[in-house]
Design a protein around this motif. Structure first.
Motif, PDB file in Angstrom:
ATOM      1  N   SER A  64      -1.578   3.578   2.159  1.00 52.06           N
ATOM      2  CA  SER A  64      -1.360   4.256   0.874  1.00 52.06           C
ATOM      3  C   SER A  64      -1.242   5.766   1.027  1.00 52.06           C
ATOM      4  O   SER A  64      -0.808   6.455   0.109  1.00 52.06           O
ATOM      5  N   VAL A  78      -3.602  -1.573  -6.266  1.00 54.11           N
ATOM      6  CA  VAL A  78      -2.400  -2.306  -5.844  1.00 54.11           C
ATOM      7  C   VAL A  78      -2.293  -3.645  -6.568  1.00 54.11           C
ATOM      8  O   VAL A  78      -1.246  -3.990  -7.127  1.00 54.11           O
ATOM      9  N   GLY A  99       0.818  -1.213   0.000  1.00 58.18           N
ATOM     10  CA  GLY A  99       0.000   0.000   0.000  1.00 58.18           C
ATOM     11  C   GLY A  99       0.847   1.257   0.000  1.00 58.18           C
ATOM     12  O   GLY A  99       0.589   2.206  -0.747  1.00 58.18           O
ATOM     13  N   GLN A 100       1.888   1.263   0.831  1.00 56.93           N
ATOM     14  CA  GLN A 100       2.761   2.433   0.931  1.00 56.93           C
ATOM     15  C   GLN A 100       3.588   2.622  -0.333  1.00 56.93           C
ATOM     16  O   GLN A 100       3.819   3.751  -0.776  1.00 56.93           O
ATOM     17  N   ARG A 111       0.884   3.271  -3.360  1.00 59.35           N
ATOM     18  CA  ARG A 111       0.058   4.428  -3.040  1.00 59.35           C
ATOM     19  C   ARG A 111      -1.284   4.394  -3.761  1.00 59.35           C
ATOM     20  O   ARG A 111      -1.718   5.358  -4.378  1.00 59.35           O
ATOM     21  N   ARG A 112      -1.916   3.262  -3.683  1.00 60.03           N
ATOM     22  CA  ARG A 112      -3.256   3.091  -4.231  1.00 60.03           C
ATOM     23  C   ARG A 112      -4.053   2.184  -3.288  1.00 60.03           C
ATOM     24  O   ARG A 112      -3.483   1.499  -2.444  1.00 60.03           O
TER      25      ARG A 112
END
Length: 727
Positions: A321, A131, A121-122, A125-126
């Motif tokens: 995210s 993802v 997620g990080q 960023r979605r």
């Protein structure tokens, strides 16, 4: 030409400067082949679209602080299950011995998979849809399945918040309305309500006053207007918390995440001061070591770990995210996982301190009632006074004295003992009465609180805690729906959030009819367990086996600034998939062995009775499982057979300056020739692209450059195929 290039140095210096093509390329301005004649995709360059995508990436909302983010993850993972599910499992499965399998499975399943979801997620960023479209478009159904499961869970989870809201407002009165049975008039005679007299005041208030429950799931009974209003309030709270995204929900988390801990600590201190609290805690933590060898204990521990951390729902991915890409998500995963564990232990201490107090109260009541029976038998000469030990004083009869008297009578009157109808009144029997879920929160705990001094205050605190625990989990669950949908389809956040809450309220009316509690049980038992297990297994496979564990570890190293432990490599690649497959198999077997049914409250008998689901209810049950799992094969088939485009059949060349400079900076001098000829430098890493979004059916997916061996252009730019084209 930049001032620090070797060409510029040569123009202003008499010294000989050795120059390479790699040096020239490192300082070359970015070239966008979509705008040039080298655009081999035939895709028209859309300046507006490109600008919108760049703006979206730059303007993505972010947490105001690290504390706000941690509280959001804690609020999401620490929910009602920590308070009313974990203590029940701990008591049922060996007391303190249950903590061993739970902690082992938390470390080898929970922590690695939680870290995996935080990391993807990080990095990307979605939300969950974006993802898994990014990592493997053929498994893009994972994101859609997560959204559906979140929707099913949110439907009934908010009903529980509605029940807590009802009890919260009913707590502002003394005595509490569930402390005594109601009196009804039968002509000129006032009598106690029969249903209440046959059960208990708290049980009656729950089933009749709150739910007004029907005798079976087949008897709808119409809407319960009180619960309908409470459900409307619950969805309004969720909508207000979510309407501005993390800007609004993040602020709510400061209260909803921290307040439950304040209440739990207050209850623990108060509980430890109650008579009998130590009995409950000692009973709780007395280990039954033989239980550790039972496979069922390990299955239930794995299931609890799985749901306690919120794996597979998409909420964890959604929250992460909004982080900066250099955030230490490994620390976050470890911190949140163990805070979740210690919260469960804290809640267990509170629950069993209070239940120990309740057990002592109920045991004393049992002793008094049975002592009156014995006195009656003595007065009618059914029993001889010689059977009563001389030191026994009926006016101050202790549990110890009663047990001694009980054993004497049972020995002497062995042949006719059952006819006397005497109970053993053992404290151990009261403590062994397992309660969980609504039975714990709305019956057992409320009954215990009626014996507290200042009981309305403690009742208000308890149900406000439940509301906050539920709200924190609901915000995470709803984020698992709103974040991926807004990211993918670019709908307006406020409009979609309000529309989603209204739609969920309308559908959720099925849970506030008189038979609604039975539908809550059905959704809780079957809508999420199996689909989520499949989702998490596929998540694990997508990252570890399709995308590649080594590649993923390398990208984590670049993102975090340090290399994660090799422990994660082996758990992601081998341990977690095997354990999850075993759990899924065990869950399927459990579904087959245990016939689907529910506990119905029969009004005439004032007791619970297990009933099997009728045929139409079984159809709904099976449909829930199929519908939640349907996106997984559907998306795979559509993209595998190119019925919709996943971008893998499109040829596109893009150039990212930072990526190219990273590739060039890793070249050795003797690798330059191979770089020009598009050969792979031996030492060049292949980091994850900074962004590649799936544009949906009918669109061309941009393909990032990597050091692939099929470069075609002598200009020295790297041409790569997409990760999914290598599958």
């Amino acid at each position: 030409m930049p001032k620090n290039s070797k060409v510029t140095q040569r123009e202003h210096s008499s010294e000989h400067v050795t120059e390479s093509v790699a040096d020239l390329l490192a300082h070359q301005e970015p070239v966008d082949y979509k705008r040039s004649v080298l655009n081999v995709t035939g895709e028209a360059w859309d300046k507006q679209k490109e600008g919108d995508e760049e703006l979206d990436a730059e303007n993505r909302p972010a947490w105001n602080s690290k504390l706000q983010y941690i509280l959001a993850q804690i609020g999401y993972s620490v929910g009602l299950g920590n308070v009313w599910r974990f203590p029940y499992l701990c008591q049922k499965n060996g007391g303190g011995a249950y903590l061993v399998p739970y902690l082992v499975l938390l470390i080898i399943i929970g922590l690695p998979l939680f870290f995996l979801e935080l990391a993807v997620g990080q990095r990307i960023r979605r939300g969950s849809i974006g993802v898994w479209n990014y990592i493997c478009p053929r498994l893009g159904g994972i994101g859609y399945a997560s959204c559906l499961v979140c929707f099913f869970v949110g439907l009934y989870y908010n009903v529980i918040i509605g029940w807590s809201i009802f009890y919260f407002f009913k707590s502002f009165q003394y005595p509490l309305p569930w402390s005594e049975c109601p009196i009804v008039k039968n002509g000129s005679v006032a009598v106690v309500e029969i249903e209440c007299e046959r059960s208990s005041a708290t049980t009656y208030f729950w089933y009749r006053e709150t739910l007004d429950i029907s005798n079976s799931i087949s008897e709808s009974g119409g809407l319960n207007w009180k619960m309908t209003l409470c459900l409307l309030v619950a969805w309004s709270l969720v909508g207000l918390a979510m309407i501005k995204g993390i800007q609004s929900s993040g602020k709510v988390m400061y209260f909803s995440s921290l307040f439950p801990y304040l209440v739990l600590v207050c209850f623990l201190v108060r509980g430890l001061l109650l008579r009998g609290a130590v009995d409950g805690i000692m009973h709780m933590f007395t280990p039954k070591l033989d239980k550790m060898l039972d496979p069922q204990v390990w299955r239930e521990a794995a299931t609890q770990v799985f749901f306690a951390l919120g794996l597979g729902f998409g909420g964890v991915i959604a929250f992460s995210s909004y982080n900066k890409q250099d955030n230490n998500c490994h620390f976050d995963a470890t911190l949140v996982s163990f805070i979740n564990f210690f919260t469960s232990v804290l809640a267990t201490l509170v629950v069993f301190a209070v239940l120990g107090f309740k057990a002592n109260i109920m045991n004393e009541k049992c002793v008094v009632e049975n002592a009156e029976k014995i006195l009656g038998y003595l007065n009618t000469n059914v029993l001889s006074h010689d059977l009563i030990p001389p030191h026994v004083n009926f006016s101050h009869l202790t549990a110890k004295d009663y047990n001694e008297m009980y054993r004497v009578i049972m020995t002497v009157k062995e042949g006719h003992f059952k006819e006397l109808g005497l109970d053993a009144c053992l404290l151990e029997d009261e403590l062994n009465k397992s309660v969980q879920g609504t039975g714990l929160a709305f019956i057992a705990f409320t009954e215990a609180m009626t014996h507290f001094p200042a009981s309305p205050f403690w009742s208000v605190m308890f149900f406000l805690m439940l509301i906050n625990l539920g709200l924190g989990s609901m915000i995470g669950t709803m984020s698992g729906i709103t974040t991926p949908i807004i990211d993918t389809f670019k709908v307006r956040k406020e409009v979609f959030t309000v529309g989603c809450c209204i739609f969920a309220f309308v559908v959720g009316l099925i849970f506030v009819q008189r038979s609604g509690n039975y539908f809550v049980t059905m959704f809780d038992d079957y809508s999420a367990t199996l689909p989520l297990t499949v989702v998490v297994i596929l998540e694990n496979i997508a990252v570890a086996w399709i995308y590649g564990t080594k590649k993923f570890m390398q990208e984590l190293t670049e993102m975090l600034g340090f290399r994660p432990y090799q422990f994660y490599y082996y758990t992601w690649k081998y341990v977690s998939p095997i354990c999850m497959a075993v759990l899924m198999t065990a869950s399927i077997i459990q579904l087959g062995v245990s016939p689907p049914g529910y506990s119905a409250w029969i009004r005439e008998e004032a007791a619970e009775k297990f009933l099997f689901y009728p045929t139409w209810a079984m159809a709904i049950l099976i449909s829930l499982i199929i519908l939640a799992s349907l996106p997984l094969p559907l998306v795979f088939i559509l993209r595998q057979f190119h019925l919709v485009s996943d971008g893998s059949n499109a040829l596109s060349v893009t150039y990212k300056k930072g990526r190219m400079m990273k590739d060039i900076s890793n070249l050795e001098d003797n690798d330059e020739t191979r770089f020009i000829l598009s050969k792979v430098p031996s030492e060049t890493p292949s980091p994850m692209p900074t962004h590649r979004s799936y544009l949906g059916p009918g669109s061309n997916s941009p393909m990032e450059m990597s050091s692939a061996p099929n470069g075609r252009y002598g200009s020295g730019y790297l041409l790569a195929s997409t990760p999914e084209s290598e599958l």
